[in-house]
Design a protein around this motif. Structure first.
Motif, PDB file in Angstrom:
ATOM      1  N   ASN A 235       0.828  -1.215   0.000  1.00 24.23           N
ATOM      2  CA  ASN A 235       0.000   0.000   0.000  1.00 24.23           C
ATOM      3  C   ASN A 235       0.858   1.260   0.000  1.00 24.23           C
ATOM      4  N   MET A 236       0.335   2.300  -0.624  1.00 20.19           N
ATOM      5  CA  MET A 236       0.970   3.611  -0.599  1.00 20.19           C
ATOM      6  C   MET A 236       1.156   4.065   0.855  1.00 20.19           C
ATOM      7  N   GLN A 237       2.241   4.770   1.148  1.00 21.65           N
ATOM      8  CA  GLN A 237       2.409   5.308   2.497  1.00 21.65           C
ATOM      9  C   GLN A 237       1.807   6.718   2.555  1.00 21.65           C
ATOM     10  N   ARG A 262      -7.924  12.759 -12.341  1.00 22.05           N
ATOM     11  CA  ARG A 262      -6.807  12.360 -13.204  1.00 22.05           C
ATOM     12  C   ARG A 262      -6.230  10.990 -12.862  1.00 22.05           C
ATOM     13  N   CYS A 263      -6.774  10.345 -11.870  1.00 18.35           N
ATOM     14  CA  CYS A 263      -6.303   8.986 -11.572  1.00 18.35           C
ATOM     15  C   CYS A 263      -6.801   8.075 -12.701  1.00 18.35           C
ATOM     16  N   PRO A 264      -5.891   7.422 -13.425  1.00 19.21           N
ATOM     17  CA  PRO A 264      -6.320   6.661 -14.618  1.00 19.21           C
ATOM     18  C   PRO A 264      -7.217   5.483 -14.298  1.00 19.21           C
ATOM     19  N   THR A 265      -7.181   4.985 -13.069  1.00 17.06           N
ATOM     20  CA  THR A 265      -7.975   3.799 -12.747  1.00 17.06           C
ATOM     21  C   THR A 265      -9.073   4.085 -11.719  1.00 17.06           C
ATOM     22  N   LYS A 266      -9.295   5.359 -11.473  1.00 12.23           N
ATOM     23  CA  LYS A 266     -10.342   5.773 -10.519  1.00 12.23           C
ATOM     24  C   LYS A 266     -10.180   5.070  -9.166  1.00 12.23           C
ATOM     25  N   ALA A 267      -8.948   5.105  -8.685  1.00 12.48           N
ATOM     26  CA  ALA A 267      -8.669   4.402  -7.434  1.00 12.48           C
ATOM     27  C   ALA A 267      -8.800   5.304  -6.204  1.00 12.48           C
ATOM     28  N   ILE A 268      -9.110   6.599  -6.430  1.00 13.49           N
ATOM     29  CA  ILE A 268      -9.121   7.548  -5.301  1.00 13.49           C
ATOM     30  C   ILE A 268     -10.517   8.137  -5.101  1.00 13.49           C
ATOM     31  N   GLN A 269     -10.932   8.276  -3.852  1.00 13.26           N
ATOM     32  CA  GLN A 269     -12.163   8.989  -3.568  1.00 13.26           C
ATOM     33  C   GLN A 269     -12.007   9.808  -2.289  1.00 13.26           C
ATOM     34  N   ASP A 299      -6.557  -1.221  -7.009  1.00 12.00           N
ATOM     35  CA  ASP A 299      -6.892  -0.625  -8.311  1.00 12.00           C
ATOM     36  C   ASP A 299      -5.788   0.307  -8.828  1.00 12.00           C
ATOM     37  N   CYS A 300      -4.863   0.669  -7.961  1.00 10.51           N
ATOM     38  CA  CYS A 300      -3.820   1.640  -8.335  1.00 10.51           C
ATOM     39  C   CYS A 300      -2.795   0.976  -9.252  1.00 10.51           C
ATOM     40  N   VAL A 301      -2.439   1.673 -10.354  1.00 14.16           N
ATOM     41  CA  VAL A 301      -1.440   1.106 -11.265  1.00 14.16           C
ATOM     42  C   VAL A 301      -0.061   1.754 -11.082  1.00 14.16           C
ATOM     43  N   ARG A 302       0.127   2.466  -9.975  1.00 12.31           N
ATOM     44  CA  ARG A 302       1.426   3.057  -9.612  1.00 12.31           C
ATOM     45  C   ARG A 302       1.918   4.052 -10.663  1.00 12.31           C
ATOM     46  N   CYS A 303       0.980   4.844 -11.226  1.00 13.45           N
ATOM     47  CA  CYS A 303       1.387   5.824 -12.241  1.00 13.45           C
ATOM     48  C   CYS A 303       2.084   7.017 -11.610  1.00 13.45           C
ATOM     49  N   VAL A 304       1.956   7.203 -10.299  1.00 13.80           N
ATOM     50  CA  VAL A 304       2.645   8.223  -9.497  1.00 13.80           C
ATOM     51  C   VAL A 304       2.038   9.629  -9.642  1.00 13.80           C
ATOM     52  N   HIS A 305       0.942   9.766 -10.381  1.00 11.49           N
ATOM     53  CA  HIS A 305       0.397  11.116 -10.569  1.00 11.49           C
ATOM     54  C   HIS A 305      -0.026  11.743  -9.237  1.00 11.49           C
ATOM     55  N   CYS A 306      -0.803  11.002  -8.435  1.00  8.43           N
ATOM     56  CA  CYS A 306      -1.287  11.609  -7.188  1.00  8.43           C
ATOM     57  C   CYS A 306      -0.129  11.896  -6.222  1.00  8.43           C
ATOM     58  N   LEU A 307       0.924  11.072  -6.299  1.00  7.94           N
ATOM     59  CA  LEU A 307       2.088  11.322  -5.439  1.00  7.94           C
ATOM     60  C   LEU A 307       2.801  12.608  -5.848  1.00  7.94           C
ATOM     61  N   ASN A 308       2.788  12.888  -7.156  1.00  8.01           N
ATOM     62  CA  ASN A 308       3.418  14.126  -7.641  1.00  8.01           C
ATOM     63  C   ASN A 308       2.663  15.350  -7.164  1.00  8.01           C
TER      64      ASN A 308
HETATM   65 FE1  SF4 Z   1      -4.300   6.562  -9.278  1.00  5.38          FE
HETATM   66 FE2  SF4 Z   1      -1.811   6.770 -10.245  1.00  5.38          FE
HETATM   67 FE3  SF4 Z   1      -2.362   7.626  -7.743  1.00  5.38          FE
HETATM   68 FE4  SF4 Z   1      -2.352   4.999  -8.318  1.00  5.38          FE
HETATM   69  S1  SF4 Z   1      -0.579   6.389  -8.393  1.00  5.38           S
HETATM   70  S2  SF4 Z   1      -3.895   6.083  -7.118  1.00  5.38           S
HETATM   71  S3  SF4 Z   1      -3.163   4.963 -10.397  1.00  5.38           S
HETATM   72  S4  SF4 Z   1      -3.155   8.470  -9.642  1.00  5.38           S
END
Ligand code: SF4
Length: 432
Positions: A235-237, A262-269, A299-308
């Motif tokens: 899991n994300m920290q 912008r989460c590509p897999t709609k993993a965030i709410q 559901d997260c594909v680790r695209c790193v967008h939300c972390l950025n």
């Molecule tokens: Fe969504 Fe990407 Fe963040 Fe995972 S890392 S929750 S896929 S935006």
């Protein structure tokens, strides 16, 4: 004191814009170097006639088959004498940068001194190939210039049909998203295969690149035959302090528009604190006393967008490692391709892990050397022979996730299926 400058009305125009101009830099160098005065003369001629006047040739240093890009002038008079004799030879030395491109100022100053002494003084940090490009050197000075750089601990990079100079992102030294030791991975893979860089014997170029996370700061997925990308599988920290800070500064509109949508897999709410149900695959960040950002890690594909975007508030998990993709490259025979994931996750901590990476890198390189056609990149080779054959050849398992698209032909030949089923049944009952 250098020779008198030529008139360069066309080059002069390139100094008139708002940006720093390479022409200004060249003119500064030309004050002390006749070499650069003649270079400007040839360049002005090229701008006037709209033609390039450099041709290749063979120039190298002892023991190496590549790494020097030879350039000889084609601008000659009727007696075959160069029109700009001082710049008749303008070779480039490709030199491998340190992993992550970390330098100290003493090293940079020394490099400048070496190139002032043996070359034009013109250095590009870094060329498209990832190398430090020491541009402008006569044939006679190539060997002493290389010796001086080699003395400092630097080595020539790749050119031609060879293993090319590698790149890694700045990595763990300055980035909290780094998921493995990029510098160590680069040096261990490249050092183990240096022979293929210095003695070009491959069908075409081959590039390894290393990025610490899905941001892929060195464009490994688009630009390398073998891309190593940092990722995590738990899991994300969460750092609630930074998550709250983001929300206090940006508010709900930015959160929805820049993160959730912008989460590509709609993993965030976003949920109220009272609505959040804890589950093993869920990460929960505090936005304020009432609201929570809920991330479903399965559901997260680790695209790193939300972390950025929520910098420091969301961080990679603790179980970190790498994904490996093969076959990325710029436009060539089959168009631009992105790498295909062939290893979804691999730990990259112990010496054995790095050894495993080295072994796979060597297998892929050997397979490429034996099976690619002349002037064919890895991605094109895989397109021609099929991914399954490539995977079998390098000893990697095939995964259903690697299917590019669902089949469009509804007709399926079933020859041999009954025999196959009988065989599997027999194996199962023998094992039972
Ligand atoms: Fe969504 Fe990407 Fe963040 Fe995972 S890392 S929750 S896929 S935006």
């Amino acid at each position: 004191m250098a020779k008198k400058m030529y008139d360069t009305p066309l080059l002069d125009q390139l100094e008139s814009g708002p940006w720093p101009s390479f022409v200004t830099g060249l003119k500064r160098l030309a004050k002390d170097k006749s070499y650069v005065v003649d270079l400007l003369g040839q360049l002005e001629t090229s701008y006037r006639t709209r033609k390039g006047y450099w041709k290749g040739g063979t120039v190298g240093v002892f023991g190496y088959g590549g790494g020097v890009i030879p350039r000889f002038t084609e601008l000659k008079d009727e007696n075959e004498k160069p029109l700009f004799p001082e710049a008749a030879e303008f070779h480039t030395l490709r030199v491998q940068p340190p992993a992550g491109m970390h330098y100290d100022t003493a090293t940079l100053r020394k490099m400048c001194d070496v190139w002032e002494k043996y070359g034009s003084g013109l250095i590009a940090f870094h060329g498209q190939s990832g190398d430090i490009m020491f541009q402008g050197c006569t044939t006679d000075n190539v060997q002493p210039a290389f010796d001086a750089l080699n003395e400092m601990g630097f080595d020539l990079g790749g050119a031609g049909p060879a293993l090319r100079t590698s790149m890694s992102c700045v990595g763990a030294a300055r980035c909290e998203l780094s998921c493995y030791n990029e510098a160590k991975a680069l040096t261990s893979v490249i050092n183990a295969n240096l022979d293929d860089m210095h003695r070009p014997a491959l069908p075409y170029k081959f590039k390894f690149k290393f990025s610490g996370c899905g941001n892929d700061c060195v464009n490994a997925i688009q630009r390398s035959d073998f891309a190593v990308i940092g990722t995590w599988r738990d899991n994300m920290q969460i750092n609630n302090g930074y998550a709250r800070k983001y929300y206090a500064e940006h508010g709900m509109t930015d959160l929805v528009n820049d993160v959730i949508a912008r989460c590509p897999t709609k993993a965030i709410q976003v949920m109220k604190k009272s609505e959040v149900k804890s589950a093993p695959h869920v990460s929960v960040a505090e936005l304020d006393d009432e609201l929570r950002l809920v991330i479903d890690n399965k559901d997260c594909v680790r695209c790193v967008h939300c972390l950025n975007v929520i910098r420091g508030g969301l961080l990679p998990g603790k179980d970190r490692g790498i994904s490996i993709l093969v076959g990325g490259k710029g436009v060539l025979k089959i168009g631009a391709t992105m790498g295909t994931v062939v290893v979804p996750f691999m730990k990259m901590e112990s010496d054995e892990d790095f050894e495993k990476l080295n072994e796979l890198a060597r297998n892929v390189l050997d397979f490429f050397a034996e099976n690619a056609l002349e002037h064919e990149r890895t991605g094109e080779m895989i397109d021609r022979i099929g991914l399954v054959n490539f995977l079998e050849g390098v000893g990697l398992p095939v995964d259903a996730n690697m299917v590019l698209e669902p089949r469009s032909n509804p007709y399926v030949r079933t020859d041999g299926w009954d025999e196959e089923v009988a065989k599997v049944k027999a194996q199962k009952s023998a094992a039972a």
